[in-house]
Design a protein around this motif. Structure first.
Motif, PDB file in Angstrom:
ATOM      1  N   VAL A 150       0.835  -1.205   0.000  1.00 16.85           N
ATOM      2  CA  VAL A 150       0.000   0.000   0.000  1.00 16.85           C
ATOM      3  C   VAL A 150       0.872   1.259   0.000  1.00 16.85           C
ATOM      4  O   VAL A 150       0.455   2.330  -0.447  1.00 16.85           O
ATOM      5  CB  VAL A 150      -1.008  -0.058   1.176  1.00 16.85           C
ATOM      6  CG1 VAL A 150      -0.333   0.290   2.492  1.00 16.85           C
ATOM      7  CG2 VAL A 150      -2.210   0.831   0.922  1.00 16.85           C
ATOM      8  N   SER A 151       2.108   1.115   0.456  1.00 22.91           N
ATOM      9  CA  SER A 151       3.034   2.257   0.493  1.00 22.91           C
ATOM     10  C   SER A 151       3.280   2.836  -0.899  1.00 22.91           C
ATOM     11  O   SER A 151       3.604   4.015  -1.035  1.00 22.91           O
ATOM     12  CB  SER A 151       4.358   1.846   1.126  1.00 22.91           C
ATOM     13  OG  SER A 151       4.988   0.844   0.352  1.00 22.91           O
ATOM     14  N   ALA A 152       3.139   2.006  -1.931  1.00 20.18           N
ATOM     15  CA  ALA A 152       3.345   2.497  -3.300  1.00 20.18           C
ATOM     16  C   ALA A 152       2.305   3.564  -3.638  1.00 20.18           C
ATOM     17  O   ALA A 152       2.558   4.467  -4.435  1.00 20.18           O
ATOM     18  CB  ALA A 152       3.230   1.341  -4.291  1.00 20.18           C
ATOM     19  N   LEU A 153       1.136   3.472  -3.010  1.00 20.05           N
ATOM     20  CA  LEU A 153       0.034   4.380  -3.331  1.00 20.05           C
ATOM     21  C   LEU A 153      -0.081   5.511  -2.315  1.00 20.05           C
ATOM     22  O   LEU A 153      -0.504   6.611  -2.646  1.00 20.05           O
ATOM     23  CB  LEU A 153      -1.305   3.611  -3.349  1.00 20.05           C
ATOM     24  CG  LEU A 153      -1.302   2.280  -4.123  1.00 20.05           C
ATOM     25  CD1 LEU A 153      -2.627   1.563  -3.942  1.00 20.05           C
ATOM     26  CD2 LEU A 153      -1.034   2.535  -5.603  1.00 20.05           C
ATOM     27  N   MET A 154       0.290   5.215  -1.048  1.00 13.99           N
ATOM     28  CA  MET A 154       0.002   6.160   0.032  1.00 13.99           C
ATOM     29  C   MET A 154       1.267   6.712   0.703  1.00 13.99           C
ATOM     30  O   MET A 154       1.162   7.539   1.592  1.00 13.99           O
ATOM     31  CB  MET A 154      -0.801   5.465   1.148  1.00 13.99           C
ATOM     32  CG  MET A 154      -1.969   4.651   0.683  1.00 13.99           C
ATOM     33  SD  MET A 154      -3.384   5.659   0.280  1.00 13.99           S
ATOM     34  CE  MET A 154      -3.964   6.140   1.900  1.00 13.99           C
ATOM     35  N   GLY A 155       2.463   6.189   0.315  1.00 14.79           N
ATOM     36  CA  GLY A 155       3.666   6.493   1.085  1.00 14.79           C
ATOM     37  C   GLY A 155       3.671   5.679   2.362  1.00 14.79           C
ATOM     38  O   GLY A 155       2.660   5.049   2.701  1.00 14.79           O
ATOM     39  N   VAL A 190      -0.452  -6.045  -7.898  1.00 14.24           N
ATOM     40  CA  VAL A 190      -1.388  -6.284  -6.799  1.00 14.24           C
ATOM     41  C   VAL A 190      -0.819  -5.635  -5.542  1.00 14.24           C
ATOM     42  O   VAL A 190       0.388  -5.718  -5.290  1.00 14.24           O
ATOM     43  CB  VAL A 190      -1.581  -7.814  -6.588  1.00 14.24           C
ATOM     44  CG1 VAL A 190      -2.170  -8.108  -5.224  1.00 14.24           C
ATOM     45  CG2 VAL A 190      -2.466  -8.395  -7.677  1.00 14.24           C
ATOM     46  N   VAL A 191      -1.674  -5.003  -4.775  1.00 12.02           N
ATOM     47  CA  VAL A 191      -1.291  -4.428  -3.484  1.00 12.02           C
ATOM     48  C   VAL A 191      -1.963  -5.247  -2.387  1.00 12.02           C
ATOM     49  O   VAL A 191      -3.162  -5.096  -2.146  1.00 12.02           O
ATOM     50  CB  VAL A 191      -1.753  -2.957  -3.375  1.00 12.02           C
ATOM     51  CG1 VAL A 191      -1.581  -2.455  -1.945  1.00 12.02           C
ATOM     52  CG2 VAL A 191      -0.970  -2.074  -4.328  1.00 12.02           C
ATOM     53  N   THR A 247      -3.365  -1.683 -11.149  1.00 10.73           N
ATOM     54  CA  THR A 247      -2.946  -2.137  -9.822  1.00 10.73           C
ATOM     55  C   THR A 247      -4.202  -2.436  -9.023  1.00 10.73           C
ATOM     56  O   THR A 247      -5.077  -1.579  -8.883  1.00 10.73           O
ATOM     57  CB  THR A 247      -2.121  -1.034  -9.122  1.00 10.73           C
ATOM     58  OG1 THR A 247      -0.907  -0.855  -9.862  1.00 10.73           O
ATOM     59  CG2 THR A 247      -1.775  -1.403  -7.696  1.00 10.73           C
ATOM     60  N   VAL A 248      -4.311  -3.659  -8.524  1.00  7.78           N
ATOM     61  CA  VAL A 248      -5.505  -4.074  -7.791  1.00  7.78           C
ATOM     62  C   VAL A 248      -5.161  -4.174  -6.301  1.00  7.78           C
ATOM     63  O   VAL A 248      -4.181  -4.821  -5.929  1.00  7.78           O
ATOM     64  CB  VAL A 248      -6.025  -5.439  -8.300  1.00  7.78           C
ATOM     65  CG1 VAL A 248      -7.288  -5.843  -7.551  1.00  7.78           C
ATOM     66  CG2 VAL A 248      -6.274  -5.390  -9.805  1.00  7.78           C
ATOM     67  N   VAL A 249      -5.975  -3.540  -5.469  1.00  9.59           N
ATOM     68  CA  VAL A 249      -5.731  -3.553  -4.017  1.00  9.59           C
ATOM     69  C   VAL A 249      -6.595  -4.648  -3.376  1.00  9.59           C
ATOM     70  O   VAL A 249      -7.780  -4.758  -3.667  1.00  9.59           O
ATOM     71  CB  VAL A 249      -6.097  -2.185  -3.395  1.00  9.59           C
ATOM     72  CG1 VAL A 249      -5.857  -2.201  -1.892  1.00  9.59           C
ATOM     73  CG2 VAL A 249      -5.279  -1.071  -4.056  1.00  9.59           C
ATOM     74  N   ILE A 250      -5.974  -5.454  -2.513  1.00  8.32           N
ATOM     75  CA  ILE A 250      -6.721  -6.485  -1.769  1.00  8.32           C
ATOM     76  C   ILE A 250      -6.314  -6.345  -0.305  1.00  8.32           C
ATOM     77  O   ILE A 250      -5.306  -6.905   0.139  1.00  8.32           O
ATOM     78  CB  ILE A 250      -6.476  -7.898  -2.367  1.00  8.32           C
ATOM     79  CG1 ILE A 250      -7.129  -8.987  -1.507  1.00  8.32           C
ATOM     80  CG2 ILE A 250      -5.007  -8.195  -2.598  1.00  8.32           C
ATOM     81  CD1 ILE A 250      -7.218 -10.360  -2.193  1.00  8.32           C
ATOM     82  N   ASP A 251      -7.058  -5.521   0.444  1.00  8.61           N
ATOM     83  CA  ASP A 251      -6.601  -5.148   1.792  1.00  8.61           C
ATOM     84  C   ASP A 251      -7.717  -5.043   2.819  1.00  8.61           C
ATOM     85  O   ASP A 251      -7.522  -4.444   3.875  1.00  8.61           O
ATOM     86  CB  ASP A 251      -5.832  -3.817   1.725  1.00  8.61           C
ATOM     87  CG  ASP A 251      -6.748  -2.633   1.468  1.00  8.61           C
ATOM     88  OD1 ASP A 251      -7.932  -2.827   1.092  1.00  8.61           O
ATOM     89  OD2 ASP A 251      -6.291  -1.483   1.664  1.00  8.61           O
ATOM     90  N   GLY A 252      -8.879  -5.614   2.521  1.00 10.05           N
ATOM     91  CA  GLY A 252      -9.967  -5.564   3.508  1.00 10.05           C
ATOM     92  C   GLY A 252     -10.439  -4.154   3.798  1.00 10.05           C
ATOM     93  O   GLY A 252     -11.075  -3.898   4.813  1.00 10.05           O
TER      94      GLY A 252
END
Ligand code: NAP
Length: 292
Positions: A150-155, A190-191, A247-252
């Motif tokens: 997730v850091s790739a998207l949010m830092g 994928v994140v 980029t697909v996020v799978i993080d609940g």
């Protein structure tokens, strides 16, 4: 009623997974083989790769190719790709290898920064360009799946080199999706949010953390490896043949609650003494590689 992929979803595909001997790479490999794929796994520790290959052989009756490779070295990656390019046919590359640890950024040595960037950013770039060159020269299609965070998207405070590296791989995914699209090469990423593995837990959980790993997750649980593996199987399969650059996020849902790692909120209040305790608690072999 339960829905599942066809058993032969990935039949006929040879898939190379970097860091495929442990953790999420191993779980993806297991699922890919279950769905009919042949596997090549690489990492630095041959004995770890061979133990995984043996396990998969027992489960599926098929041999897994294992190649020792340090992806930080362009020469090591080229030689690994030559070995993997057996019969001129690798269909999918999964950029999964990574190294990361928590630290105050202003105290990082240049060697520590280089090591984290070396595995994820340089390693991902060497593997992708090397594989892409082989696909293009052989006039073959191919797919690259990169595992980000997730850091790739949010830092991400306290894991800044990793955030920089993963953001770089995301930029590569978007860029090459366009450049290599006309050649039939897809790039997706994928994140994953929080998917417990020994590697991630030992390097990224603050020592003595009181924060529940579920606290920052709207779905109130960590991810199951099979959930991530199924998403990745879909993305590298022909079912996803029209998806590229995504980029697909799978993080609940944790990204929308301000990031997955609740521990960061604690870390902002740590004293120098707390950081010393954290350094001392890091697994010796791994931390030595990145900080010494
Ligand atoms: P892991 O088990 O520690 O996996 C890392 C793998 O990378 C290991 O197999 C390691 O093998 C390999 N590796 C490390 N340095 C390497 C190098 N220089 N050259 C070649 N291989 C190298 O951790 P994981 O949790 O499964 O992480 C896998 C991926 O998922 C990583 O990209 C990570 O950023 C991402 N991710 C994980 C989570 C999570 O919650 N678990 C969340 C978000 C993203 P060797 O040590 O033998 O080289």
């Amino acid at each position: 009623m339960t829905a599942d992929f066809a058993d032969d979803l990935l039949k006929g595909k040879r898939i190379l997974i970097t860091g495929g001997g442990t953790g999420l790479g191993k779980s993806m490999g297991h699922r890919f083989m279950e769905l009919g794929a042949d596997l090549i796994i690489c990492g630095r520790r041959l004995e770890v790769l061979e133990a995984t290959a043996q396990e998969f052989k027992q489960a599926f009756g098929r041999t897994v190719q294992t190649i020792a490779c340090d992806v930080r070295s362009a020469e090591s990656v080229e030689s690994m790709l030559d070995d993997a390019w057996w019969n001129g046919k690798v269909d999918v590359l999964v950029n999964n290898a990574a190294g990361n640890f928590i630290a105050q950024t202003h105290k990082l040595s240049s060697r520590a920064i280089d090591s984290v960037l070396g595995i994820c950013l340089h390693g991902g770039a060497y593997c992708t360009t090397g594989m892409g060159r082989r696909w293009i020269e052989a006039n073959r299609p191919g797919t690259v799946l990169s595992i980000l965070t997730v850091s790739a998207l949010m830092g991400a405070p306290f894991t800044v080199p990793s955030a920089m590296a993963k953001a770089g791989i995301e930029a590569m995914t978007k860029s090459l999706a366009v450049e290599w699209g006309p050649k039939g090469i897809r790039l997706v990423a994928v994140v994953p949010g929080s998917f417990p593995t020994e590697g991630a837990t030992s390097r990224l959980t603050p020592a003595g953390s009181a924060t529940s790993s579920h606290e920052g997750i709207p779905l109130r649980r960590t991810g199951k490896h099979i959930e991530l593996a199924n998403l990745c199987a879909f993305l590298v399969s022909d079912l996803a043949g029209y998806i590229t650059g995504e980029t697909v996020v799978i993080d609940g849902g944790s990204r929308y609650l301000g990031g997955a790692r609740g521990g960061v909120r604690e870390m902002l209040n740590w004293t120098d003494e707390d950081w010393e305790k954290q350094r001392a608690s890091m697994p010796v072999s791994r931390s030595a590689q990145v900080t010494s």
